[in-house]
Design an enzyme around this catalytic site. Sequence first.
Site, mmCIF file in Angstrom:
data_model
loop_
_atom_site.group_PDB
_atom_site.id
_atom_site.type_symbol
_atom_site.label_atom_id
_atom_site.label_comp_id
_atom_site.label_asym_id
_atom_site.label_seq_id
_atom_site.Cartn_x
_atom_site.Cartn_y
_atom_site.Cartn_z
ATOM 1 N N LYS A 102 0.879 -1.170 0.000
ATOM 2 C CA LYS A 102 0.000 0.000 0.000
ATOM 3 C C LYS A 102 0.913 1.215 0.000
ATOM 4 C CE LYS A 102 -3.327 2.685 2.582
ATOM 5 N NZ LYS A 102 -3.854 3.020 3.924
ATOM 6 N N GLY A 163 -8.256 9.781 8.920
ATOM 7 C CA GLY A 163 -8.596 9.934 10.324
ATOM 8 C C GLY A 163 -9.623 10.999 10.653
ATOM 9 N N ALA A 190 -9.487 5.910 3.405
ATOM 10 C CA ALA A 190 -9.276 7.071 4.283
ATOM 11 C C ALA A 190 -10.504 7.961 4.386
ATOM 12 C CB ALA A 190 -8.082 7.910 3.832
ATOM 13 N N GLY A 191 -10.764 8.422 5.605
ATOM 14 C CA GLY A 191 -11.832 9.375 5.862
ATOM 15 C C GLY A 191 -13.188 8.771 6.162
ATOM 16 N N ASN A 212 -9.622 2.133 9.091
ATOM 17 C CA ASN A 212 -8.961 1.771 10.342
ATOM 18 C C ASN A 212 -9.573 2.525 11.522
ATOM 19 O OD1 ASN A 212 -5.429 1.385 11.284
ATOM 20 N ND2 ASN A 212 -7.242 1.148 12.500
ATOM 21 N N SER A 213 -9.435 3.861 11.510
ATOM 22 C CA SER A 213 -9.860 4.668 12.654
ATOM 23 C C SER A 213 -11.325 4.477 13.009
ATOM 24 C CB SER A 213 -9.594 6.155 12.377
ATOM 25 O OG SER A 213 -8.233 6.391 12.128
#
Length: 265
Positions: A102, A163, A190-191, A212-213
């Site tokens: 990645k 994040g 992301a986001g 992830n977050s």
Amino acid sequence: MVALNIYGQQLDSRLLIGSALYPSPHVMKQAILASGSQVVTLSLKRQNPAEKAGQQIWRYLQEVVTEVNGHLLPNTAGCKTAKEAVTLAKMSREIFQTDWIKLEVIGDDYNLQPDPIELLHATEQLINDGFKVLPYCTDDLVLCQRLYDLGCQVIMPWASPIGTGKGLMNPYNLETIRLRLPNATLILDAGIGKPSDACLAMEMGYDGVLLNSAVALADNPVLMAKAFGQALQAGEQGYVAGIMDQRQTAHPSTPTLDTPFWHQN
């Protein structure tokens, strides 16, 4: 449903999940299992053999990947130049025994936006060196096209900055990328903040979502991971089923013609 294809590997789940920020290694493992994901991202920094915590995380990751017949996806988080990213990618290939990477090359410390110039340079070098590159990029159509032209079968535009949990900031851009790159495997990265964000991406025709977050920072990461897995399934099924076109005027779902109190204006 059709399997997710990542460089020839057929995966049952369309959710890719990160391994950072969890309250504990045990919660991380349980959340990954609950999500149904078969691809887990990780960074080389987290696997410091001198740290007991790093050893424990590595053991849990090995266990969960084996249990789900999955794959590790190393990333180049923290790199700011093509040279740094290429070096870290080569180290990761040796350590984790995978040619998947990645690719992250960050150009701005404030919003962690990828540097498109360095990203393209690193992509070209890594592909020439035999890597299967999954580049993290913005929702810029031309950049995505250039990455695809270089040989990236998988492209990962952001929904919003890493994040932030702001969800899909630019639906038009994301829809345009899907329309213009019909043969690319597109994974939104992301986001993402909530399951409905992931569902919306799948309804657009995206092939998968990486997050992830949104899971790791939830009050109950295990339950949230399960919710995301279900949201992706719902979005994919909705897309395959065919979503009705939006209309400018109202249309009754129950026909009123010839009903006792039918009126014609």
